[in-house]
Write an enzyme that holds these catalytic residues in place. Structure first.
Site, PDB file in Angstrom:
ATOM      1  N   GLU A 172       1.235  32.277   3.173  1.00 54.20           N
ATOM      2  CA  GLU A 172       1.356  31.882   4.578  1.00 54.20           C
ATOM      3  C   GLU A 172       2.037  32.939   5.441  1.00 54.20           C
ATOM      4  O   GLU A 172       1.808  32.985   6.646  1.00 54.20           O
ATOM      5  CB  GLU A 172       2.110  30.554   4.704  1.00 54.20           C
ATOM      6  CG  GLU A 172       1.323  29.375   4.149  1.00 54.20           C
ATOM      7  CD  GLU A 172       1.860  28.017   4.565  1.00 54.20           C
ATOM      8  OE1 GLU A 172       1.178  27.019   4.330  1.00 54.20           O
ATOM      9  OE2 GLU A 172       2.985  27.939   5.132  1.00 54.20           O
ATOM     10  N   GLY A 227       9.216   6.061   2.351  1.00 56.15           N
ATOM     11  CA  GLY A 227       9.353   4.890   1.492  1.00 56.15           C
ATOM     12  C   GLY A 227       8.031   4.376   0.937  1.00 56.15           C
ATOM     13  O   GLY A 227       8.013   3.635  -0.052  1.00 56.15           O
ATOM     14  N   ARG A 258      -0.689  20.880  13.888  1.00 59.56           N
ATOM     15  CA  ARG A 258      -0.491  19.790  12.933  1.00 59.56           C
ATOM     16  C   ARG A 258      -1.323  18.592  13.371  1.00 59.56           C
ATOM     17  O   ARG A 258      -1.125  18.041  14.475  1.00 59.56           O
ATOM     18  CB  ARG A 258       0.988  19.411  12.866  1.00 59.56           C
ATOM     19  CG  ARG A 258       1.895  20.572  12.512  1.00 59.56           C
ATOM     20  CD  ARG A 258       1.487  21.249  11.250  1.00 59.56           C
ATOM     21  NE  ARG A 258       2.183  20.745  10.078  1.00 59.56           N
ATOM     22  CZ  ARG A 258       1.731  20.841   8.827  1.00 59.56           C
ATOM     23  NH1 ARG A 258       0.559  21.404   8.579  1.00 59.56           N
ATOM     24  NH2 ARG A 258       2.437  20.391   7.841  1.00 59.56           N
ATOM     25  N   GLU A 307       5.143  11.115  -2.425  1.00 58.60           N
ATOM     26  CA  GLU A 307       5.407  12.535  -2.169  1.00 58.60           C
ATOM     27  C   GLU A 307       6.885  12.898  -2.362  1.00 58.60           C
ATOM     28  O   GLU A 307       7.768  12.241  -1.822  1.00 58.60           O
ATOM     29  CB  GLU A 307       4.993  12.868  -0.727  1.00 58.60           C
ATOM     30  CG  GLU A 307       5.169  14.338  -0.360  1.00 58.60           C
ATOM     31  CD  GLU A 307       4.679  14.642   1.060  1.00 58.60           C
ATOM     32  OE1 GLU A 307       3.945  13.823   1.655  1.00 58.60           O
ATOM     33  OE2 GLU A 307       5.056  15.698   1.579  1.00 58.60           O
ATOM     34  N   GLU A 345       0.855  -1.181   0.000  1.00 59.50           N
ATOM     35  CA  GLU A 345       0.000   0.000   0.000  1.00 59.50           C
ATOM     36  C   GLU A 345       0.891   1.231   0.000  1.00 59.50           C
ATOM     37  O   GLU A 345       1.864   1.305   0.771  1.00 59.50           O
ATOM     38  CB  GLU A 345      -0.922   0.003   1.225  1.00 59.50           C
ATOM     39  CG  GLU A 345      -2.090  -0.938   1.030  1.00 59.50           C
ATOM     40  CD  GLU A 345      -3.191  -0.751   2.057  1.00 59.50           C
ATOM     41  OE1 GLU A 345      -4.245  -1.356   1.892  1.00 59.50           O
ATOM     42  OE2 GLU A 345      -2.993   0.011   3.027  1.00 59.50           O
ATOM     43  N   GLU A 354      -8.460  28.975   3.875  1.00 54.96           N
ATOM     44  CA  GLU A 354      -9.486  28.830   4.907  1.00 54.96           C
ATOM     45  C   GLU A 354      -9.165  27.602   5.776  1.00 54.96           C
ATOM     46  O   GLU A 354      -8.815  26.551   5.251  1.00 54.96           O
ATOM     47  CB  GLU A 354     -10.850  28.636   4.235  1.00 54.96           C
ATOM     48  CG  GLU A 354     -12.009  28.954   5.157  1.00 54.96           C
ATOM     49  CD  GLU A 354     -13.349  28.656   4.468  1.00 54.96           C
ATOM     50  OE1 GLU A 354     -14.323  28.465   5.186  1.00 54.96           O
ATOM     51  OE2 GLU A 354     -13.362  28.602   3.224  1.00 54.96           O
TER      52      GLU A 354
END
Lengths: 174, 174
Positions: A94, A111, A62, A115, A36, A135
């Site tokens: 930002e 891994g 976060r 990304e 996956e 937003e």
């Protein structure tokens, strides 16, 4: 053994803000492997320093760590957008800062994710208006000295430690 | 603004090798926020150096990047296992090396994942048998000089750049 594996199928198994794909590979020795993998757009991350040697950061909550982190400005590269355009846009949105941007590296972030993080530096950052975050983004702009920044990085106070170190390394700040 | 947000619910929306959870938070101002987050066990990563100043690495296919990367030995912390036990175990399994391990830092790896990476250094690494990787792991052990390692890190040739830099920084190798 180092010949690349052959991707034979990819099936979307979860679609949402995070997309999970089941990838089947065949190795050069003929074995099947299934993993996956998170399919993720490229991201940009900006190490911006002002003329008086302050690093421009954003403090934000976060959701993964479940706490506030003090981060380099960062965000997704939009479809049909170049990484350098995305870096300038994210820095402006930002933090309200702009300057001359230069890409200094490209990193794999995990891994099991597609990304890729494009790392930019900006050594003439100057304020050019107010931040206009998306937003739902509650951001606070924080300026720190380079030595304070180094302490934040070493202390694990952000989620983009790789980009922070790479930028400092390329600029000879370590 | 920097008071932590309140996690009010978490719902598993994809279960597999990768688990995705929908988290709902309420901010101190009373706004609702929803995020998909990857729930992930802690991981360990080991920067091991031999007495003749070679860094012990593993070259392996990474399903996310879809290519071979030259990485620090790393792996998951098992349930009821300490990070230091996991670091010694992964180093031994993946490379056949052992030595004195010391944790030098703890990093968040992603704003949308609960994954925490424990970074260990081992400055007296010595071979103590053959690698015994998990089934399905095709690993090649590679030893490089510290300067070659620095080039690999800068060049984005691995998925654990953060741990690599942190270890070199703590050991004064940058």
């Amino acid at each position: 053994m180092t010949a690349d594996w052959n991707l034979v199928s990819a099936k979307l198994v979860h679609e949402g803000h995070i997309n999970v794909v089941n990838r089947s590979y065949v190795t050069p020795m003929g074995s099947d492997r299934e993993y996956e993998v998170i399919e993720h757009p490229a991201v940009v991350c900006v190490f911006a320093v002002t003329d008086d040697h302050k690093v421009v950061l954003v403090r934000q909550f976060r959701p993964g760590p479940g706490r506030f982190c003090t981060e380099l400005p960062a965000g997704l590269v939009d479809e049909d957008e170049s990484p350098s355009h995305a870096a300038a846009r994210e820095l402006k949105e930002e933090t309200g800062y702009r300057g001359t941007l230069r890409e200094v590296g490209k990193l794999f972030t995990n891994g099991y994710s597609t990304e890729v993080r494009h790392v930019f530096v900006c050594t003439d950052a100057r304020q050019d208006g107010e931040p206009h975050p998306d937003e739902g983004e509650d951001l606070e702009v924080v300026n720190v000295t380079i030595s304070q920044f180094h302490e934040l990085v070493r202390g694990g106070e952000m989620t983009v430690t790789d980009a922070a170190y790479l930028a400092m390394d390329v600029l000879g700040l370590l």
